[in-house]
Design a protein around this motif. Structure first.
Motif, PDB file in Angstrom:
ATOM      1  N   ALA A 165       1.061  -1.225  -0.012  1.00 38.91           N
ATOM      2  CA  ALA A 165      -0.065   0.079   0.101  1.00 38.91           C
ATOM      3  C   ALA A 165       0.626   1.161   0.014  1.00 38.91           C
ATOM      4  CB  ALA A 165      -0.821  -0.074   1.194  1.00 38.91           C
ATOM      5  N   GLN A 166       1.875   1.355   0.801  1.00 36.96           N
ATOM      6  CA  GLN A 166       2.684   2.414   1.044  1.00 36.96           C
ATOM      7  C   GLN A 166       3.480   2.621  -0.302  1.00 36.96           C
ATOM      8  OE1 GLN A 166       5.184   1.915   4.547  1.00 36.96           O
ATOM      9  NE2 GLN A 166       3.394   1.747   5.507  1.00 36.96           N
ATOM     10  N   ARG A 169       1.283   3.852  -3.129  1.00 38.20           N
ATOM     11  CA  ARG A 169       0.732   5.198  -3.116  1.00 38.20           C
ATOM     12  C   ARG A 169       2.020   6.241  -3.631  1.00 38.20           C
ATOM     13  NH1 ARG A 169      -1.801   3.758   1.741  1.00 38.20           N
ATOM     14  NH2 ARG A 169       0.096   4.094   3.066  1.00 38.20           N
ATOM     15  N   SER A 172       2.873   5.725  -7.675  1.00 38.92           N
ATOM     16  CA  SER A 172       1.833   6.179  -8.463  1.00 38.92           C
ATOM     17  C   SER A 172       1.734   7.782  -8.838  1.00 38.92           C
ATOM     18  CB  SER A 172       0.297   6.138  -7.824  1.00 38.92           C
ATOM     19  OG  SER A 172       0.039   6.726  -6.672  1.00 38.92           O
ATOM     20  N   ARG A 173       2.626   8.457  -7.944  1.00 37.95           N
ATOM     21  CA  ARG A 173       2.823   9.631  -8.311  1.00 37.95           C
ATOM     22  C   ARG A 173       4.132   9.896  -9.361  1.00 37.95           C
ATOM     23  NH1 ARG A 173       1.726  10.004  -2.613  1.00 37.95           N
ATOM     24  NH2 ARG A 173       3.928  10.132  -2.048  1.00 37.95           N
ATOM     25  N   ARG A 177       2.858   1.845 -10.932  1.00 36.95           N
ATOM     26  CA  ARG A 177       2.015   1.243 -10.092  1.00 36.95           C
ATOM     27  C   ARG A 177       2.545  -0.206  -9.450  1.00 36.95           C
ATOM     28  NH1 ARG A 177      -1.516  -0.959 -13.665  1.00 36.95           N
ATOM     29  NH2 ARG A 177      -0.344  -0.295 -15.181  1.00 36.95           N
ATOM     30  N   GLY A 202      -5.500  -0.028   3.806  1.00 31.27           N
ATOM     31  CA  GLY A 202      -5.405   1.011   2.544  1.00 31.27           C
ATOM     32  C   GLY A 202      -5.475   0.064   1.313  1.00 31.27           C
ATOM     33  N   SER A 233      -3.415   1.215  -7.629  1.00 27.26           N
ATOM     34  CA  SER A 233      -1.923   1.101  -7.108  1.00 27.26           C
ATOM     35  C   SER A 233      -1.877   0.841  -5.372  1.00 27.26           C
ATOM     36  CB  SER A 233      -1.300   2.268  -7.301  1.00 27.26           C
ATOM     37  OG  SER A 233       0.311   2.187  -7.184  1.00 27.26           O
ATOM     38  N   GLY A 234      -1.103   0.143  -5.181  1.00 29.82           N
ATOM     39  CA  GLY A 234      -1.267  -0.273  -3.443  1.00 29.82           C
ATOM     40  C   GLY A 234      -2.178  -1.203  -3.067  1.00 29.82           C
TER      41      GLY A 234
END
Length: 243
Positions: A165-166, A169, A172-173, A177, A202, A233-234
């Motif tokens: 999850a971490q 996230r 994804s920025r 992914r 999450g 993603s995550g």
């Protein structure tokens, strides 16, 4: 070996499947190849001919994930990577003494060796892919096995989901992914006969029908790596598997 044709097109993409010389990893590699990808697989043996499967249709690379130097050498020679599937189990060198093995196991927990290190080493290339949907990483249950070297199964899985999850996230920025698919045949993951969704750290957890197979896991992996899953993603998907 059967591959389900679910209509994905990975033409022009370079897909790396660690542990792709046999088992579920091989099934996943076959699925990507059937969808037009150029596929590289890794194994621990020196030659691909030492495996039961015919690996001539792939690019084979020896890779020892228990060695940071081995990972770095692999990254130097593999070139651009658009999709990374981590399906290599935790295999520690038998020649190590007890203290060396303990050090290596904790190194895997910290991400100094194993699939976490490989993923981080390939981050820039995965994030720079020009293909629709960006780069993609899909972890499998074999990635989770690296955490069970030092943690009880339930704690290892909780940490695995949290890390996915971490990382998902954060990446994804950056243009890539990170997701995961696990088999629910593990003792702490009872099978369910219908689809269900819930939030857990999450991550969205999806349980499939009990008859899920390695080919089903391959289909989920194809979806997670496709442009159709660009918004995911995550997340960790869980499928009951009977192989």
């Amino acid at each position: 070996m059967s591959v389900i044709d679910v209509g994905f097109d990975f033409s022009g993409r370079h897909v790396v499947v660690t542990g792709g010389a046999r088992g579920t990893g091989l099934e996943i590699a076959e699925a990507f190849r059937a969808c037009g990808a150029r596929v590289s697989v890794t194994g621990t043996k020196i030659l691909p001919s030492l495996y039961d499967a015919d690996l001539d249709r792939f690019s084979y690379h020896q890779l020892q994930l228990a060695s940071s130097e081995g990972i770095d050498s692999f990254v130097e020679r593999i070139g651009q990577v658009d999709v990374l599937v981590n399906a290599a189990g935790a295999r520690l060198p038998g020649a190590f003494d007890e203290h060396e093995r303990e050090f290596l196991m904790h190194s895997a927990r910290l991400g100094l060796v194993g699939p976490q290190r490989l993923t981080q080493q390939l981050r820039a290339r995965l994030c720079s892919t020009a293909h629709a949907g960006g780069g993609a990483v899909v972890h499998t249950g074999q990635s989770l096995d690296w955490l069970t070297l030092t943690l009880p199964p339930a704690e290892a899985e909780a940490e695995f989901r949290s890390l996915t999850a971490q990382t998902g996230r954060a990446w994804s920025r950056l243009g890539a992914r990170v997701n995961a698919v696990l088999a629910a045949s593990r003792p702490n993951l009872p099978a369910q006969s219908s689809w269900a969704h819930r939030e857990n750290g999450g991550a969205v957890i999806t349980r499939l029908r009990p008859s899920a197979t390695a080919a089903d896991l391959a289909s989920i992996t194809l979806f997670l790596a496709s442009s159709g899953a660009r918004a995911l993603s995550g997340q960790t998907f869980t499928a009951d598997q009977h192989v």
